[in-house]
Each structure stands twice: as C-alpha cells, then as structure tokens.
Design a protein around this motif. Sequence first.
Motif, PDB file in Angstrom:
ATOM      1  N   THR A  72      45.515  12.052  39.107  1.00 32.67           N
ATOM      2  CA  THR A  72      45.840  10.942  40.003  1.00 32.67           C
ATOM      3  C   THR A  72      44.979  11.008  41.269  1.00 32.67           C
ATOM      4  N   SER A  73      43.790  11.555  41.114  1.00 34.22           N
ATOM      5  CA  SER A  73      42.846  11.567  42.234  1.00 34.22           C
ATOM      6  C   SER A  73      42.092  10.238  42.234  1.00 34.22           C
ATOM      7  N   LYS A  80      35.214  13.696  35.580  1.00 34.56           N
ATOM      8  CA  LYS A  80      34.941  15.146  35.527  1.00 34.56           C
ATOM      9  C   LYS A  80      36.202  15.947  35.174  1.00 34.56           C
ATOM     10  N   TYR A  81      37.349  15.481  35.679  1.00 37.41           N
ATOM     11  CA  TYR A  81      38.573  16.221  35.376  1.00 37.41           C
ATOM     12  C   TYR A  81      39.014  16.007  33.922  1.00 37.41           C
ATOM     13  N   LYS A  96      44.554   4.933  35.552  1.00 39.12           N
ATOM     14  CA  LYS A  96      43.475   3.971  35.361  1.00 39.12           C
ATOM     15  C   LYS A  96      42.644   3.876  36.654  1.00 39.12           C
ATOM     16  N   TRP A 271      53.447  -2.347  44.057  1.00 44.93           N
ATOM     17  CA  TRP A 271      53.330  -2.131  42.617  1.00 44.93           C
ATOM     18  C   TRP A 271      54.306  -1.062  42.141  1.00 44.93           C
TER      19      TRP A 271
HETATM   20  P1  NAI Z   1      45.306   7.771  47.237  1.00 49.51           P
HETATM   21  O1  NAI Z   1      44.058   7.534  48.023  1.00 49.51           O
HETATM   22  O2  NAI Z   1      46.623   7.628  47.892  1.00 49.51           O
HETATM   23  O3  NAI Z   1      45.246   9.220  46.558  1.00 49.51           O
HETATM   24  C1  NAI Z   1      44.094   9.744  45.987  1.00 49.51           C
HETATM   25  C2  NAI Z   1      44.117  11.241  46.217  1.00 49.51           C
HETATM   26  O4  NAI Z   1      43.016  11.827  45.515  1.00 49.51           O
HETATM   27  C3  NAI Z   1      43.972  11.629  47.696  1.00 49.51           C
HETATM   28  O5  NAI Z   1      45.015  12.487  48.069  1.00 49.51           O
HETATM   29  C4  NAI Z   1      42.607  12.321  47.758  1.00 49.51           C
HETATM   30  O6  NAI Z   1      42.550  13.345  48.736  1.00 49.51           O
HETATM   31  C5  NAI Z   1      42.512  12.880  46.347  1.00 49.51           C
HETATM   32  N1  NAI Z   1      41.161  13.223  45.932  1.00 49.51           N
HETATM   33  C6  NAI Z   1      40.003  12.563  46.175  1.00 49.51           C
HETATM   34  N2  NAI Z   1      38.976  13.202  45.593  1.00 49.51           N
HETATM   35  C7  NAI Z   1      39.486  14.286  44.960  1.00 49.51           C
HETATM   36  C8  NAI Z   1      38.935  15.333  44.175  1.00 49.51           C
HETATM   37  N3  NAI Z   1      37.612  15.398  43.930  1.00 49.51           N
HETATM   38  N4  NAI Z   1      39.769  16.262  43.678  1.00 49.51           N
HETATM   39  C9  NAI Z   1      41.104  16.222  43.900  1.00 49.51           C
HETATM   40  N5  NAI Z   1      41.672  15.257  44.647  1.00 49.51           N
HETATM   41  C10 NAI Z   1      40.888  14.305  45.167  1.00 49.51           C
HETATM   42  O7  NAI Z   1      45.187   6.769  45.986  1.00 49.51           O
HETATM   43  P2  NAI Z   1      46.329   6.375  44.961  1.00 49.51           P
HETATM   44  O8  NAI Z   1      46.799   5.011  45.263  1.00 49.51           O
HETATM   45  O9  NAI Z   1      47.302   7.460  44.834  1.00 49.51           O
HETATM   46  O10 NAI Z   1      45.460   6.243  43.614  1.00 49.51           O
HETATM   47  C11 NAI Z   1      45.072   7.375  42.875  1.00 49.51           C
HETATM   48  C12 NAI Z   1      44.586   6.912  41.498  1.00 49.51           C
HETATM   49  O11 NAI Z   1      45.651   6.244  40.825  1.00 49.51           O
HETATM   50  C13 NAI Z   1      43.431   5.912  41.548  1.00 49.51           C
HETATM   51  O12 NAI Z   1      42.570   6.171  40.499  1.00 49.51           O
HETATM   52  C14 NAI Z   1      44.100   4.558  41.357  1.00 49.51           C
HETATM   53  O13 NAI Z   1      43.249   3.603  40.755  1.00 49.51           O
HETATM   54  C15 NAI Z   1      45.257   4.914  40.444  1.00 49.51           C
HETATM   55  N6  NAI Z   1      46.419   4.038  40.646  1.00 49.51           N
HETATM   56  C16 NAI Z   1      47.015   3.494  39.530  1.00 49.51           C
HETATM   57  C17 NAI Z   1      48.054   2.612  39.674  1.00 49.51           C
HETATM   58  C18 NAI Z   1      48.679   1.976  38.476  1.00 49.51           C
HETATM   59  O14 NAI Z   1      49.259   0.903  38.625  1.00 49.51           O
HETATM   60  N7  NAI Z   1      48.638   2.560  37.308  1.00 49.51           N
HETATM   61  C19 NAI Z   1      48.584   2.262  40.999  1.00 49.51           C
HETATM   62  C20 NAI Z   1      47.935   2.966  42.084  1.00 49.51           C
HETATM   63  C21 NAI Z   1      46.890   3.812  41.900  1.00 49.51           C
END
Ligand code: NAI
Length: 335
Positions: A72-73, A80-81, A96, A271
């Motif tokens: 969920t990054s 890569k993960y 996604k 969402w």
């Molecule tokens: P967010 O910005 O709140 O969280 C992302 C996290 O990933 C942050 O804590 C950040 O520090 C961390 N991160 C960044 N690079 C990293 C790395 N190389 N290694 C480990 N951690 C790392 O974003 P959110 O909203 O939580 O979204 C995360 C993912 O989930 C995204 O890919 C987004 O598209 C997806 N998502 C899916 C949804 C759905 O409806 N299925 C809804 C919201 C997000």
Amino acid sequence: MNELRIGVIGTGGIGRDHIRRITHVITGAKVVAVSDINKRVAKEVAQQYDAKFYDSGEELIASPEVDAVVVTSSDQTHAKYVLACIAAGKYVLCEKPLASTAKDCLEIVKAETAYGKRLVQVGFMRRFDRGYQALKEVIKSGKIGAPLLIHACHRNRSHIPEFTSDMVIVTSGIHEIDISRWLLDEDYESGQVLTGKQNRNSKAGLIDPQIMLLKTKSGVLIDVEVNLCSGYGYDIQCEVVGEKGTVRLPDPNTVLVRSEGQHSYEIYSEWSERFIEAYDIEFQQWVNAVKKDAVDGPSAWDGYSACIAADALIKSRNNSIVEPIITAERPQLYK
Ligand code: NAI
C-alpha cells in the motif's frame, strides 16, 4: 494454517485502513510486520498493532515471520515490491494500480508466469462491491440485451496536492477502466481522452476534469467523467445501456429522508466509506484464498490490462488522437 501472518508495506492512508481491517474486521489473519519510508509513522503503527517494524520493504518480504504481503505504498513503488514477493514465492495483495506503467506490469506478469503459479492479486475492490456484482448479474442474465454503452462517472470531493494529470487516469480512472472490462468481460480496442474547461478549484496545471472514452473489441462505447474536484462528495455512477433496457449502479444503502419539502440521502465524502464493505469482502476472500493456496481475485493480467489502457488514454490526451490499445498475448496462467 493458523492465522495468516501479514506484512504491510506503506502505512499511509489506505495502508492504515487495511491494517485496521485485518486486525479488527476480518478473521484468520494478523498484521505482524510493517514498513514505510516514513519510519516515524510506521514505527507508531507497529507499536499500536504490536507488529514488528522493518527498515525496508525488501527486508519485510524476506522475513520468515511474514507469510503474505500487502503493498500500500505509493504507485511508483508497487512494481519493485511485487517482483520481490514473486522472487520470494510469497502471496501479495497490491493496491491498484499494479504499477505506474504497462511495461512494469508486463514484467510482473512475466515473472509470475515464470514462477508458474498465481501469487499476485490487485486491489480492484469494486469487483467485490454488491452493487457492481448485481449489475454484472443483470448483464449476464440477458434482461437488458447485449450491452451497447456504459456511462460512468468518478467524482472525488477534492484531490490531494500531489495529484498529476496522468494520475487522474492511472490512479483514479483506473477503477472504471477495470470495472467496465470486468462487467463486459471483454478487452479494449481503443481509447481517447477529451479535455475542456477546467475547474478553477483544482490545482493550477492539473487537467481536471477529463473525459475518458473507451471502445471494446466488440464495439461497446464507454464514457467516463473523471472529476477530482466535484466539491460535493465522492460520487461513483455507472449505467449500462443494452439493446432492450438499461441497468444502473445503486447508490450505497443509506436512509432516505423526507423533510422540508425535499427527499434526500447522504452522499459519502470519502472512498473509504463508500466502498468499505467491498474492501472488507476483498480482504476476507483474499485471506481465505491464500490459506487454501488458491488465489483467484483480480490478477496481474487484469492489472496489466488496465494499465495498458491507461497508458493509451494518457498518450491520446497528450497527442489529441484516438489511440489503439494493443495487449500482449495472454499467458496460459490467466486463461
Ligand atoms: P498515502 O500517500 O497516504 O500513503 C502512501 C505511503 O507510501 C506513505 O506513507 C509513503 O511514505 C509510503 N511510501 C512511499 N514510497 C515508499 C517506499 N519506497 N517504500 C515504502 N513506503 C513508501 O497514499 P494512499 O492513499 O494510502 O495510497 C497508497 C496506495 O493505495 C496508492 O497506490 C493508491 O493508488 C492506492 N489506493 C487505492 C485505493 C482503492 O480504492 N483501492 C484508494 C486509495 C489509495
């Protein structure tokens, strides 16, 4: 197997929501490990849930204490993960989009095919939403005849500052790209994006709203309004028009209020509330499937198919032309 021991990479918004879900809502699993480049937050989450903090996602994946991984990054880190999970032979549920480009998705497809077994599931949770499932049942029943058109819209109340014009398609619109393909059970032939007057409440330079137009191989036309700054709520709509009738996605179950000369119901603002039940079902079914060694949710191939359409749509928007959507040959693993 006793409780499935899950490691979560990415403790941002949705990562924390899924950790809460695994811990308090579903059964048969627990979060034992977390990692995030924002170490302060990840350590706080680790402490809150009695999980172990790992310095890197790679170390978490390699740990013998972790049975399965949730990614969920941020989008650009997914590939890569997921590749590291395949290399370690571990099941992974990746939010996604599977990767930010179709090229990276194809690399995952190739790695999983070489491994010879499905390990990857993509977080297309709308497929677990009861409304979309009912919609698909009606289409399959033949009641509305052969589908001809889908009208859809994806409206967010507002967007996060980091959003880019490409993310409007590959991060938000990707849900409609996947769900329309799933509803119709067919692949895309071409795509186009239309842009026009821009919302002054969106970030300067962000192209918002955008209209995505997709055509399937049999000629079904799909139009999707992706609008990140509706100003009023998180509103998802979908209507399928067939040769003999139409079917529309129900709004979520909320009470209908009649008062002051109006009848109304709440429109969610986030969402996470709108699809809360779909996420819960998605995770419960994934945990059950992993324990049976038989994962069958949205696959790496579905993740690739959505991304190749997203890539074509972005190209179309940049070049103002209709782009063909040309997919690689589907490996036997996904047939
Ligand atoms: P967010 O910005 O709140 O969280 C992302 C996290 O990933 C942050 O804590 C950040 O520090 C961390 N991160 C960044 N690079 C990293 C790395 N190389 N290694 C480990 N951690 C790392 O974003 P959110 O909203 O939580 O979204 C995360 C993912 O989930 C995204 O890919 C987004 O598209 C997806 N998502 C899916 C949804 C759905 O409806 N299925 C809804 C919201 C997000």
